[in-house]
Every structure is written in structure tokens, then in C-alpha cells.
Design an enzyme around this catalytic site. Structure first.
Site, PDB file in Angstrom:
ATOM      1  N   ALA A   1     -47.022 -46.264 -36.645  1.00 56.86           N
ATOM      2  CA  ALA A   1     -46.445 -44.958 -36.287  1.00 56.86           C
ATOM      3  C   ALA A   1     -47.156 -44.375 -35.068  1.00 56.86           C
ATOM      4  O   ALA A   1     -46.516 -43.942 -34.111  1.00 56.86           O
ATOM      5  CB  ALA A   1     -46.521 -44.009 -37.476  1.00 56.86           C
TER       6      ALA A   1
ATOM      7  N   ALA B   1     -45.076 -43.679 -44.290  1.00 57.50           N
ATOM      8  CA  ALA B   1     -44.920 -44.372 -43.007  1.00 57.50           C
ATOM      9  C   ALA B   1     -46.292 -44.891 -42.593  1.00 57.50           C
ATOM     10  O   ALA B   1     -47.292 -44.189 -42.708  1.00 57.50           O
ATOM     11  CB  ALA B   1     -44.364 -43.431 -41.945  1.00 57.50           C
ATOM     12  N   CYS B   2     -46.334 -46.144 -42.129  1.00 55.14           N
ATOM     13  CA  CYS B   2     -47.615 -46.782 -41.808  1.00 55.14           C
ATOM     14  C   CYS B   2     -48.272 -46.122 -40.597  1.00 55.14           C
ATOM     15  O   CYS B   2     -47.667 -45.988 -39.529  1.00 55.14           O
ATOM     16  CB  CYS B   2     -47.400 -48.260 -41.518  1.00 55.14           C
ATOM     17  SG  CYS B   2     -48.919 -49.078 -41.016  1.00 55.14           S
ATOM     18  N   VAL B   3     -49.528 -45.747 -40.769  1.00 51.82           N
ATOM     19  CA  VAL B   3     -50.230 -44.972 -39.740  1.00 51.82           C
ATOM     20  C   VAL B   3     -50.388 -45.729 -38.424  1.00 51.82           C
ATOM     21  O   VAL B   3     -50.157 -45.166 -37.352  1.00 51.82           O
ATOM     22  CB  VAL B   3     -51.602 -44.478 -40.276  1.00 51.82           C
ATOM     23  CG1 VAL B   3     -52.514 -45.632 -40.652  1.00 51.82           C
ATOM     24  CG2 VAL B   3     -52.298 -43.588 -39.255  1.00 51.82           C
TER      25      VAL B   3
END
Lengths: 117, 131
Positions: free
Chosen positions: B84, B79-81
Site C-alpha cells: 500500500a 490492506a497490506c502495509v
């Protein structure tokens, strides 16, 4: 890899334009060859003289002017999308390549990966 | 010919069919002898990594679906930091850095940068986007 990112939504009403631009910038900074295409409501991403700060938003569309830093040289606009909204190239915040029907089709065909968030 | 796929998911788990379709696609890939480099969640798709999901027992659990695929096929799910964190999906490490009171990322999900996605898309034969 020859990647094309297609913008189809206007800026600021959703985050998708900014998030797609971030993805394109990441790809370019990892040495991918990146082009950006603006179609339909996506052409509003490039309109000059926007004031998103008035509604509490960060003006990310300015980044479209600084893409040379990321070696992103090609920005394309589909000609019918401009005429559809009665827009002129002079109203855009930078110089772009305006594509006719054949060029539009050809651009997508010769891109090895095409994204539209 | 066996192909390697990179999977991008951007649809919200609640208002799109993206996760359900992507999970079926990943499963079908492996059943047909293909493989998946990794799955990358971007945009509203990152909500699926929130470990505090608590759906009713008789409802589809998309988070569990990803966890099962990850363990069954030894699949990396990222999941893209940045997107997110913006949406309140925060790992322990990022919570400590930002001084937040808690963290909430399911341990089966990795919090990763966009560079991971660039690597996945450039080292795969096909990229499939579920929105």
C-alpha cells in the site's frame, strides 16, 4: 500448514513475483512449511546473471539463493517449462528439483494451500 | 458444516472483477451460514482503500461495498502495509513516520502486515483468492 506458491510470471516486468516471494517469506517466518514452484514464464525468475539495475530495479531474485535462512528448502521447476524455453538447469541461479508430469500433479495435490499471484 | 474462509484479493479494482466477485462471495458465505476470518488486500487490490475515491453517482462503488460488508458482518478488512505504501495508500501513522504531507486510508480499512494474512490463512478452513 503445507503451502505452495506457484510463480507463473517473469521477474521485473511486474511486481507480482517479488510480492509473491514476500508473502512466501512471511509465511515461512511464521513457521509455515513453504515450497516454491516455477511454471511457464515463471521459470525466468530463476535465471542466473540478471541485471535489473540496468533498468533501475532492485535485484530481488538474488533472494532465491538465500532461502535457507527462512527454512524454505524446496524449489521446484516443471520440466516442460524449461524445455519450452530451451533452458538448461545449469542456467538457473541455484539447484532446484525438476518435476515430471506425475510429480508436478502430485505436488499440487498434496499441498494444503496453493497460491499463485 | 459451517466453514471459516480467509479471503485474499489481489486484482486491481479498476481492471479486474476481483473485488466485485469477492464481495458477492463474502455475502454468500454469511447467507449460507459460513463465516469469513478476514479479507486481505494485496498487490493492486490495495487501491480500493484510498478514501479519496470519487466515482460518478451511477457507477459501482467497490470501496463502499467493502465498508458495507465490514459493518454488516463485523468483518475485518486488511490492506497490506508494504504494498500500500509503495502505491501511495498511506495511513495517518505511516504518513507521520515517513514525513508525508497527507494520508488517505478509508477508516473502515486496516493497514496490516503480511503476518495478519499468515494468521488468517492458517486459522481458516479454506483460503479463496480473487485475482
Amino acid at each position: 500448514m503445507n503451502q505452495l506458491y506457484i510463480f507463473t510470471k517473469p521477474p521485473y516486468s511486474t511486481d507480482s513475483g517479488k510480492e509473491q516471494l514476500d508473502m512466501a517469506l512471511a509465511a515461512a517466518s511464521f513457521d509455515q512449511s513453504v515450497g516454491l514452484l516455477f511454471v511457464g514464464e515463471g521459470v525466468w525468475q530463476l535465471i542466473d546473471d540478471q541485471h535489473p539495475k540496468l533498468v533501475g530495479q532492485k535485484e530481488y531474485t538474488r533472494l532465491f539463493n538465500g532461502l535457507d535462512l527462512y527454512d524454505i528448502e524446496h524449489l521446484y521447476v516443471y520440466h516442460k517449462s524449461l524445455t519450452h524455453y530451451g533452458l538448461l538447469p545449469e542456467q538457473l541461479l541455484r539447484k532446484v528439483e525438476i518435476l515430471n508430469d506425475a510429480e508436478y500433479k502430485n505436488l499440487i495435490e498434496r499441498s494444503s494451500q496453493v497460491f499463485s499471484l | 458444516m459451517a466453514l471459516k474462509y480467509a479471503i485474499l484479493v489481489t486484482g486491481s479494482p479498476y481492471t479486474s472483477q476481483a473485488h466485485s466477485s469477492a464481495q458477492r462471495f463474502v455475502d454468500a458465505c454469511y447467507r449460507q451460514g459460513h463465516s469469513v476470518h478476514s479479507v486481505f488486500f494485496y498487490g493492486d487490490a490495495v487501491y480500493v482503500a484510498n478514501e479519496l475515491w470519487n466515482p460518478a453517482n451511477d457507477e459501482q462503488n467497490l470501496q463502499q461495498g467493502w465498508s458495507s460488508l465490514a459493518s454488516q458482518y463485523d468483518l475485518t478488512i486488511n490492506a497490506c502495509v508494504s504494498v500500500a505504501n509503495k502505491r501511495g495508500i498511506v495511513s495517518q501513522e505511516d504518513a507521520e513516520l515517513a514525513g508525508l504531507p497527507d494520508h488517505n486510508v478509508n477508516a473502515d480499512f486496516h493497514i496490516a502486515g503480511l503476518g495478519e494474512w499468515v494468521e488468517a490463512s492458517s486459522h481458516s478452513d479454506r483460503v479463496i483468492h480473487f485475482s
